[in-house]
Design a protein around this motif. Structure first.
Motif, PDB file in Angstrom:
ATOM      1  N   VAL A 479       0.836  -1.204   0.000  1.00 14.41           N
ATOM      2  CA  VAL A 479       0.000   0.000   0.000  1.00 14.41           C
ATOM      3  C   VAL A 479       0.868   1.250   0.000  1.00 14.41           C
ATOM      4  O   VAL A 479       0.600   2.222  -0.737  1.00 14.41           O
ATOM      5  N   SER A 480       1.929   1.258   0.798  1.00 14.22           N
ATOM      6  CA  SER A 480       2.811   2.418   0.884  1.00 14.22           C
ATOM      7  C   SER A 480       3.489   2.709  -0.455  1.00 14.22           C
ATOM      8  O   SER A 480       3.534   3.870  -0.903  1.00 14.22           O
ATOM      9  N   GLU A 483       0.996   4.091  -3.116  1.00 16.19           N
ATOM     10  CA  GLU A 483       0.721   5.514  -2.914  1.00 16.19           C
ATOM     11  C   GLU A 483       1.897   6.364  -3.386  1.00 16.19           C
ATOM     12  O   GLU A 483       1.711   7.410  -4.024  1.00 16.19           O
ATOM     13  N   LYS A 486       2.109   6.560  -7.204  1.00 18.50           N
ATOM     14  CA  LYS A 486       1.016   7.344  -7.800  1.00 18.50           C
ATOM     15  C   LYS A 486       1.254   8.846  -7.620  1.00 18.50           C
ATOM     16  O   LYS A 486       0.830   9.661  -8.446  1.00 18.50           O
ATOM     17  N   GLU A 487       1.930   9.200  -6.529  1.00 20.90           N
ATOM     18  CA  GLU A 487       2.166  10.619  -6.237  1.00 20.90           C
ATOM     19  C   GLU A 487       3.449  11.140  -6.868  1.00 20.90           C
ATOM     20  O   GLU A 487       3.509  12.297  -7.309  1.00 20.90           O
ATOM     21  N   SER A 504       3.339   5.650 -11.667  1.00 20.40           N
ATOM     22  CA  SER A 504       2.314   4.645 -11.967  1.00 20.40           C
ATOM     23  C   SER A 504       1.926   4.701 -13.438  1.00 20.40           C
ATOM     24  O   SER A 504       1.651   3.666 -14.063  1.00 20.40           O
TER      25      SER A 504
END
Length: 614
Positions: A479-480, A483, A486-487, A504
């Motif tokens: 999950v980390s 994120e 994506k950022e 991403s």
């Protein structure tokens, strides 16, 4: 007179029986496993291999639920491959060739040393039922054991008949006795019995094969593994350089096909002796020759049965021809011109109960506390059997403890897809899993089985707290990184222009996560985390599309049909729909929708009756 009392009795020590008994015992139930021969627990009756398309995913699901098959093949495998790697990740599946003797000894040792599991070498010939509930089993030796639940995993042994040409003799496996007593029990209690068939090729003497001109089929490096818990823990890949055996490829010839055609009348299948229905996706060589008359050759894999044996398994040459014709046929194949047969090929026919007699918990509808798993449900394959076995063992234990059963949905596992198919549609031929059977295959991949099912495995007590903590840590890392990618944005030259993209976005193009190093971007150190992050980001648009479809289907799946529903009172149902809904007794509207003959109009009428439509 009862000689002993158990919570759960498992009948059979094959792949379904092993997972049933181990799951039940590991959940705390006092469990007994009845086998005809203790020394053949875990025997590989046909090809000594585990995995394959969809099947390999099932093995990883079993592992995620705390089962044993994945660990067993990782410890005893002699060659490992990942299938379908030229296609999308959704259809990748691991497969491994096993050392047959080592696999059997591994499983026997695990079962014999499992706390709460007791093994009895005796044949169960009857099940005692009181008020529609299984309460005891009676054995060939005349002993009775009181039980709270029973799991039947007789495989091909129930009234098994072996065919080699026109020679017919009873057996559950070559030169092993069949089991006969339980057929009378099922007839007495009104269960229908069907006859299915399967078969196996001859075993060849390696010393008499000329490998010099045959194509070599090596394993993969690094090799895929099946268990998340085999070293190195926390990944689905072994380290590079693992010692592996090689297999070889050869082909049948026009002469092979001529020999088969000239002797079709002498096969058990085409000679009329066998009445049972055989597997469509694992046919005998005579079946292939008849059904594909224009095909000039069929591929054959020559696979070793272990490190310390001369026996070779000719994958693709199953037959029920007379033994003298088998010799002629095998010797018509390149590399096998002087081959000697150690064990002849044979076909086997056996009794099975249609799986529509079961709830999706694998408990029978007629008798509480009686569960079925494996070939006895009309499936084919070790993996399908084991997948059913672990669920049957879990639910038998829950039944014994007076707890609510579990069932696996189609959108969370291939085991769930298989059991839903079996219990709602039934079988007209031996059932085999394929990825094409799933409407959720982008989500149900071989790489994420542990993420999908570990929580359930822990809740059932089949995974330890330490194991589940490892999975939770991996999930947090994934999950980390998702994120972060994506950022985080980087500038990349596209022709003469330089544009900023999120990481991403780059993964959905030709970039891999390894390519990020050249951009000065950090990547996960944990190999499984890196693999999973890349897959999830690269396929995100497709996953989202399937996810939206799943949301719609999930609403349908989760609409529960009351057990006491009176279908005669539901307006708008056809006579056929009423009959089928009464027969199959689906637990949810989703299950009802997959019954053959149930139309969208039927589902609309049912939802309206249940008050689920606006």
């Amino acid at each position: 007179m009862f000689v002993e009392e158990f919570d759960v009795a498992v009948i059979g020590g094959g792949h379904a029986g092993i997972e049933s008994a181990l799951a039940s015992a590991r959940m705390g139930a006092k469990t007994v496993m009845f086998v005809l021969n203790v020394d053949t627990i875990g025997q590989m009756s046909c090809n000594p291999a585990i995995g394959g398309v969809a099947k390999g995913i099932v093995v990883r699901e079993i592992d995620a639920l705390g089962g044993e098959m994945g660990k067993a093949i990782d410890h005893t495998g002699i060659q490992f491959k990942m299938l379908n790697t030229k296609k999308g990740k959704a259809v990748w599946s691991p497969r491994a060739q096993a050392d047959k003797k080592a696999y059997r000894e591994y499983m026997k040792t695990i079962c014999q040393n499992q706390e709460n599991l007791h093994i009895k070498q005796d044949e169960v010939v009857d099940i005692i039922v009181e008020k529609d509930r299984a309460v005891a089993v009676r054995t060939r030796l005349g002993l009775e054991y009181k039980v709270k639940a029973v799991v039947i995993t007789t495989g091909t042994f129930l009234n098994g008949l072996i065919y080699i040409g026109d020679r017919v003799f009873p057996g559950g496996r070559a030169w092993e006795p069949n089991s006969t007593g339980l057929s009378d029990f099922y007839k007495r209690h009104g269960f229908p019995l069907l006859r299915f068939k399967t078969g196996t090729p001859a075993r060849l003497d390696k010393r008499t094969i000329d490998f010099s001109n045959l194509e070599v089929a090596p394993g993969d490096d690094p090799p895929p593994k099946f268990s998340f818990w085999t070293e190195p823990v926390g990944t689905y890949w072994f380290e590079k350089g693992k010692k592996q055996a090689v297999c070889w490829i050869t082909y049948t010839t026009p002469k092979t096909h001529e020999i088969i055609r000239n002797n079709l009348h002498r096969t058990a299948l085409y000679g009329g002796l066998i009445k049972g229905i055989g597997p469509r996706y694992c046919p005998s060589i005579e079946d292939k020759v008849v059904k594909f008359p224009d095909k000039e050759r069929h591929q054959i894999f020559l696979e070793p049965e272990g490190w310390d044996t001369i026996e070779i398994y000719p994958n693709g040459l199953s037959t029920s021809l007379p033994e003298e014709v088998q010799w002629e046929m095998y010797r018509s194949i390149p590399g096998l011109e002087k081959v000697e047969l150690i064990r002849p090929a044979y076909a086997i026919e056996y009794d099975m109960v249609p799986p529509t007699e079961l709830y999706p918990t694998l408990e029978t509808k007629k008798i509480r506390g009686l569960f079925h798993a494996g070939n006895f449900n009309g499936t084919t394959g070790y993996e399908e059997a084991a997948g059913q076995g672990i669920l049957a063992g879990i639910n038998a234990c829950l039944r014994a403890f007076g707890k609510e059963p579990i069932y696996l949905r189609r959108d969370e596992s291939y085991i769930g897809i298989m059991i839903d198919d079996l219990t709602t549609k039934g079988v007209s031929e031996p059932y085999r899993l394929f990825t094409s059977r799933s409407e959720y295959r982008l989500h149900l991949r071989q790489d994420n089985a542990i993420l999908r099912l570990a929580k359930l495995g822990r809740e059932l007590g089949l995974l330890t707290e330490e194991q589940y903590k490892i999975v939770q840590e991996v999930e947090r890392e994934i999950v980390s990184w998702l994120e972060f990618y994506k950022e985080q944005r980087v500038s990349v030259a596209v022709g003469s222009d330089v544009k900023a993209y999120s990481l991403s976005q780059l993964l959905t193009s030709e970039y891999s996560i390894e390519d990020f190093k050249s951009l000065g971007v950090e990547i996960p150190k944990h190999p499984y985390v890196a693999e999973e992050v890349e897959i999830q980001l690269k396929y995100e648009p497709y996953l989202e599309r399937e996810r939206k479809l799943n949301e719609k289907l999930k609403k349908l799946e989760d609409t529960v049909i009351p057990k006491d529903i009176d279908y005669d009172r539901v307006p708008g149902l056809s006579t056929e729909a009423r009959e089928k809904l009464k027969k199959f007794k689906p637990l949810t509207v989703g299950q009802a929708s997959r019954i053959d003959g149930i139309t969208p109009a039927t589902i609309t009428a049912l939802l309206a009756y249940l008050g689920k439509l606006d």
